[in-house]
Design an enzyme around this catalytic site. Structure first.
Site, PDB file in Angstrom:
ATOM      1  N   TRP A 104       0.843  -1.277   0.048  1.00 48.76           N
ATOM      2  CA  TRP A 104       0.042  -0.096   0.009  1.00 48.76           C
ATOM      3  C   TRP A 104       0.753   1.255   0.016  1.00 48.76           C
ATOM      4  O   TRP A 104       0.545   2.259  -0.816  1.00 48.76           O
ATOM      5  CB  TRP A 104      -0.995  -0.164   1.137  1.00 48.76           C
ATOM      6  CG  TRP A 104      -1.741  -1.475   1.300  1.00 48.76           C
ATOM      7  CD1 TRP A 104      -1.815  -2.244   1.956  1.00 48.76           C
ATOM      8  CD2 TRP A 104      -2.654  -1.838   0.105  1.00 48.76           C
ATOM      9  NE1 TRP A 104      -2.288  -3.415   1.828  1.00 48.76           N
ATOM     10  CE2 TRP A 104      -3.161  -3.188   0.389  1.00 48.76           C
ATOM     11  CE3 TRP A 104      -3.062  -1.432  -1.043  1.00 48.76           C
ATOM     12  CZ2 TRP A 104      -3.778  -3.961  -0.262  1.00 48.76           C
ATOM     13  CZ3 TRP A 104      -3.883  -2.136  -1.828  1.00 48.76           C
ATOM     14  CH2 TRP A 104      -4.338  -3.316  -1.519  1.00 48.76           C
ATOM     15  N   ASP A 173      -2.502   6.338   6.216  1.00 46.57           N
ATOM     16  CA  ASP A 173      -3.590   5.648   5.688  1.00 46.57           C
ATOM     17  C   ASP A 173      -3.647   4.358   7.070  1.00 46.57           C
ATOM     18  O   ASP A 173      -2.964   3.661   7.128  1.00 46.57           O
ATOM     19  CB  ASP A 173      -2.722   4.775   4.458  1.00 46.57           C
ATOM     20  CG  ASP A 173      -3.969   3.579   3.972  1.00 46.57           C
ATOM     21  OD1 ASP A 173      -5.011   3.493   4.480  1.00 46.57           O
ATOM     22  OD2 ASP A 173      -3.612   3.059   3.045  1.00 46.57           O
ATOM     23  N   LYS A 197     -12.884  -2.283   6.502  1.00 45.04           N
ATOM     24  CA  LYS A 197     -12.428  -3.007   7.193  1.00 45.04           C
ATOM     25  C   LYS A 197     -13.007  -3.067   8.799  1.00 45.04           C
ATOM     26  O   LYS A 197     -13.396  -3.886   9.360  1.00 45.04           O
ATOM     27  CB  LYS A 197     -10.748  -3.169   7.381  1.00 45.04           C
ATOM     28  CG  LYS A 197     -10.180  -3.601   5.821  1.00 45.04           C
ATOM     29  CD  LYS A 197      -9.014  -2.725   5.326  1.00 45.04           C
ATOM     30  CE  LYS A 197      -8.666  -2.826   3.842  1.00 45.04           C
ATOM     31  NZ  LYS A 197      -8.379  -4.252   3.396  1.00 45.04           N
TER      32      LYS A 197
END
Lengths: 362, 362
Positions: A104, A173, A197
């Site tokens: 990511w 993030d 999530k």
């Protein structure tokens, strides 16, 4: 298990709290006495104003955010933020510091380069296959911000403590661990999180932005790519994803009112992670892949003695009602994602299953 | 009205077919025997592959699209397409032709300018407050494309026939009338539609793109803003909004299997619009705001003799279970949005109510 529901260890989209799902189901044809489904009400109605404002207020209370922070809801997931952050917050001629902890972060770094802007890698764990969180960070003197990924879903690593950036605004993030624990929000310029999530279904990214960041936003950006468009219109410049934001609101309500806030949530999450990691530490059959001091409390990644056994394990688990235990396709192995909504009971049942599997196959 | 549901004339988010809502509700805790909610399943699962592929296949069949067209699902609504189209499909040095039929066209035009690219206004109805669809269009010789808004939700106008662009690819924002009628798709390079009017809840935009358009996409765009990212990854470069796409799939299934396709849908929509417009044409109390040959079959905009009466009408309607009849805040007056899911029965009930209101207040 209620109504033949499985134990859900998906990495995202992931398990949602059952009471939240039940509330959505019950009111699905008639939301709040409106005579319409939540999917049919106008985003310009009092009904939806109440939803989005309550979601923002609960976020502020749960994270103990001061009034400098605004809560925005933006479509496109964290991946859209990978480009919006440099577009909005990295002025021409300056550079940004990124810490690379895997997939990511790597994608976020790539977007800065695509935009023709300057990136400095302030730290990386690429040397050991991203199995740890780097400690030695080198910040640039003129960095516009420092960007980190708070938790890596694929390698199963997580920042136990956030780095001291010496006053440079921190961008994080937090898609895979937001609302899993309390933390000091003061150093952050932007905290963003794809909802799917820990806080809702897929289709919305929560962006928590400090007001001094909004001053950096340049004029000549398309409306939908500009943070000020969202901050000035309460995230309703155009039609927002109403159902998705409503579900986020209910999850935040569950966190506040049923769980009792982030201190309580962290306590539960610590217990959950401890159950699995202590199994690894006492077993030669299961082996955790992340270095001990970088272990994620959200995504527990592990290997079995060989790939044959891993395949058998995942299948046997599925047959026994444990879903989502396959590792990310880029790394293989096994992974148990144990976000907020996956309860202690699910982990206990999984650990029992794992012990039995080891006994029969070890 | 089932379960105290109202007659929903919202402009968007709007009414959804009741059987679709009931199916979602029924399977909400356990989707397709997965033991998970549709909001909890992985987008990398066979379950979701089936959902997104079925939605695309149904779209192709309903619109009779040939194999050159790809169906993409992109977040951010039509407003995101206002910038993505020029970013992706307007090469440096060329210009694009836009027809301006009101608010949405105006916003689309603005985004081209923000990007520093060239726009030619090929036609406009601004001279008469956007109350009609312009007929005399002047296309540039080197236009990369011609852009239109097929239906204007605010002014209640709609293209009865699409313009002949003499081979220049046509781009259409069909957010408010997609799937309401069959049409010849051959002239189109891109057809896009925010789902929240005719095909689903808010939170997804369907983008139908012809393969020669994909060849125009430049390399150096952020991943989430590039059409090829979506076409190459079946709209799953990152996590898509699974619940939203699932609902779109169910609406398309309803259109195909329950309604019987777009010819049937158009027949019903024609009847619905006719009921309201014939009331205006035989009344001096209700006055349609769009010119007759430009009347929308999706958004029927009208005025009463004065604003006091309009206020009373909207309130009385609400009291009688008719929601969403207030005109857009930028123009005032009244509006009945009568998309696919608002049945003939709802229009008949509304017309009865309107006749009674006229009798009592005319």
């Amino acid at each position: 298990m209620t109504q033949n529901r499985i134990y859900n260890f998906n990495a995202g989209p992931a398990a949602l709290p059952l009471p939240v799902l039940e509330e959505i189901q019950e009111s699905f044809l008639n939301f709040a006495g409106s005579g319409m489904s939540i999917t049919e009400i106008s985003h310009r109605s009092k009904w939806f104003d109440d939803v989005i404002n309550d979601a923002a207020e609960r976020t502020k209370r749960l994270l103990n955010l001061d009034n400098r922070f605004k809560i925005l809801f933006i479509q496109g997931g964290a991946s859209m933020q990978f480009c919006m952050i440099p577009m909005n917050l990295l002025p021409e001629g300056r550079s940004a510091d990124y810490v690379n902890t895997g997939t990511w972060s790597t994608k976020a770094i790539k977007e800065v380069k695509v935009l023709g802007k300057n990136v400095n890698i302030a730290g990386s764990s690429e040397d050991k296959n991203f199995s740890y969180i780097p400690k030695d960070l080198q910040f640039s003197r003129d960095a516009a911000y420092v960007h980190i990924t708070s938790n890596n879903t694929i390698k199963g690593t997580q920042w136990a403590q956030f780095p001291d950036t010496q006053g440079i605004p921190l961008m994080a993030d937090m898609s895979s661990d937001i609302m899993s624990r309390p933390f000091d929000t003061a150093p952050f310029g932007v905290i963003y999180a794809g909802a799917q999530k820990n806080i809702g279904p897929s289709g919305i990214c929560m962006v928590i932005i400090r007001d001094d960041m909004l001053e950096r936003v340049p004029e000549n950006l398309p409306a939908m790519l500009k943070y000020t468009t969202y901050s000035e219109k309460n995230s309703m410049y155009n039609t927002p994803p109403c159902f998705t934001i409503y579900t986020v609101q209910l999850v935040l309500k569950w966190l506040e009112e049923t769980v009792g806030g982030l201190d309580k949530m962290e306590e539960i999450n610590n217990k959950k992670a401890e159950l699995l990691y202590s199994l690894f530490d006492s077993s030669s059959f299961y082996r955790g892949t992340a270095e001990k001091d970088s272990r994620s409390k959200m995504n527990v990644t592990f290997r079995l003695p060989d790939e044959e056994l891993e395949k058998a394990f995942i299948q046997k688990a599925l047959d026994n009602g444990f879903g989502g235990l396959k590792g990310h396709r880029s790394v293989g192995g096994c992974r148990a994602s144990i976000y907020n909504a996956t309860g202690l009971d699910a982990i206990e049942a999984l650990v029992d299953f794992m012990k039995t599997f080891e006994k029969n196959n070890g």
